[in-house]
Design an enzyme around this catalytic site. Structure first.
Site, PDB file in Angstrom:
ATOM      1  N   HIS A 292     -65.450  13.131 -60.640  1.00  0.00           N
ATOM      2  CA  HIS A 292     -64.016  12.797 -60.550  1.00  0.00           C
ATOM      3  C   HIS A 292     -63.199  14.010 -60.095  1.00  0.00           C
ATOM      4  O   HIS A 292     -62.221  14.410 -60.748  1.00  0.00           O
ATOM      5  CB  HIS A 292     -63.501  12.287 -61.894  1.00  0.00           C
TER       6      HIS A 292
ATOM      7  N   ARG B 104     -61.031   4.290 -58.518  1.00  0.00           N
ATOM      8  CA  ARG B 104     -61.321   4.124 -59.940  1.00  0.00           C
ATOM      9  C   ARG B 104     -62.669   3.439 -60.115  1.00  0.00           C
ATOM     10  O   ARG B 104     -63.076   2.617 -59.305  1.00  0.00           O
ATOM     11  CB  ARG B 104     -60.233   3.290 -60.623  1.00  0.00           C
TER      12      ARG B 104
END
Length: 312
Positions: free
Chosen positions: A275, A227
């Protein structure tokens, strides 16, 4: 059996078709505003609060490996999902293989100095470089859960010294385990490649900061596959500027999409992907969810349940 499905971007028709095939006894429907009809299970990603609030569900499955988004919602709306309702994450469902591909390709890229050769190429410079010593190319994995273990497994055949750090000690073949805050410094000392696969919890937010980076080996590399909140970007940029960190490969960021004016885009030693290191794959996810639901219906032990206090 009634199952609710909600995902803001997935093709709901394909998912419902696959779920119906895997669980023919179930009635699977897409949740829409105003749908208060009974349901037994819910499959969600960033669900509206009203979708789950007040429901007596047997279980909720997040359609991804991370559960930080829904846990964040629960902090603001604690009545959204009763504590007694089990929350499950997708433990692997094809993500492990994707993470392996990403990590191995990038570690080898750095080890063979392709990053340096790319810069020489831009300078039109023909210059063979001294090879790195494999025994000195320590790879450290932050987070030794399902995905961390998969990444370690894929790197093992390449002969790099491997180490992991996690909240509790793990036993992974060929990997030296470090555990707890008292052993973090020992884990970092000598680590040449740092791969982050930690869960997103209050304890891990901002963990890759100036203090941590300064404890790595000189000329180290950082790969963030977890993250964006784990990395203090300004500290990483400083470490890149002073040479403590030689390069970084980043798949996740504080703000996504990464703004066009972010200086990371232009940094010659930073690689960026949007991502995509590991995405939810329908076939594997449906197999895991349907298998787990059948186990729950039979009263059998299951895996993947989230400890809401720990955050994973």
């Amino acid at each position: 059996m009634d199952i609710l499905f909600y995902h803001p971007s997935f093709d709901s028709h394909d998912w419902i078709s696959a779920l119906s095939d895997a669980l023919p006894q179930a009635n699977v429907r897409v949740w829409g505003a105003g749908d208060n009809a009974p349901a037994d299970y819910a499959l969600v990603w960033h669900p509206p609060v009203e979708m789950l609030r007040g429901r007596a569900l047997k279980g909720v499955f997040t359609l991804g490996a991370g559960v930080d988004a829904i846990l964040s919602q629960l902090k603001n709306h604690p009545d959204m999902l009763a504590e007694t309702i089990p929350l499950f994450r997708l433990e692997d469902t094809g993500m492990g293989l994707q993470m392996q591909e990403y990590a191995v390709s990038q570690v080898l890229h750095w080890f063979r100095r392709f990053d340096d050769y790319q810069i020489l190429k831009q300078q039109a410079t023909w210059q063979p470089l001294e090879e790195y010593e494999r025994d000195d190319f320590n790879v450290g994995i932050l987070g030794a859960g399902v995905l961390g273990a998969k990444v370690a497994e894929s790197l093992l055949p390449w002969g790099f010294p491997l180490r992991s750090w996690s909240r509790s000690r793990k036993s992974l073949p060929g990997v030296k385990s470090f555990a707890g805050n008292s052993e973090l410094s020992a884990f970092l000392h000598g680590t040449r490649v740092l791969i982050n696969l930690l869960p997103n919890t209050p304890e891990t937010a901002g963990i890759i900061n100036q203090s941590l980076l300064n404890q790595l080996a000189d000329g180290s590399y950082v790969m963030n596959l977890a993250r964006g909140v784990h990395v203090v970007e300004s500290d990483l940029l400083l470490a890149l500027k002073n040479g403590k960190v030689k390069g970084a490969m980043l798949d996740v960021f504080h703000q996504e999409p990464l703004p066009q004016d972010n200086v990371l885009w232009a940094h010659p030693r930073v690689g960026i992907t949007p991502h995509m290191a590991a995405t939810t794959r329908k076939t594997e996810a449906v197999a895991f969810i349907s298998h787990t639901i059948r186990q729950l219906e039979r009263g059998e032990p299951v895996t993947g349940r989230v400890d809401r206090q720990r955050g994973y």
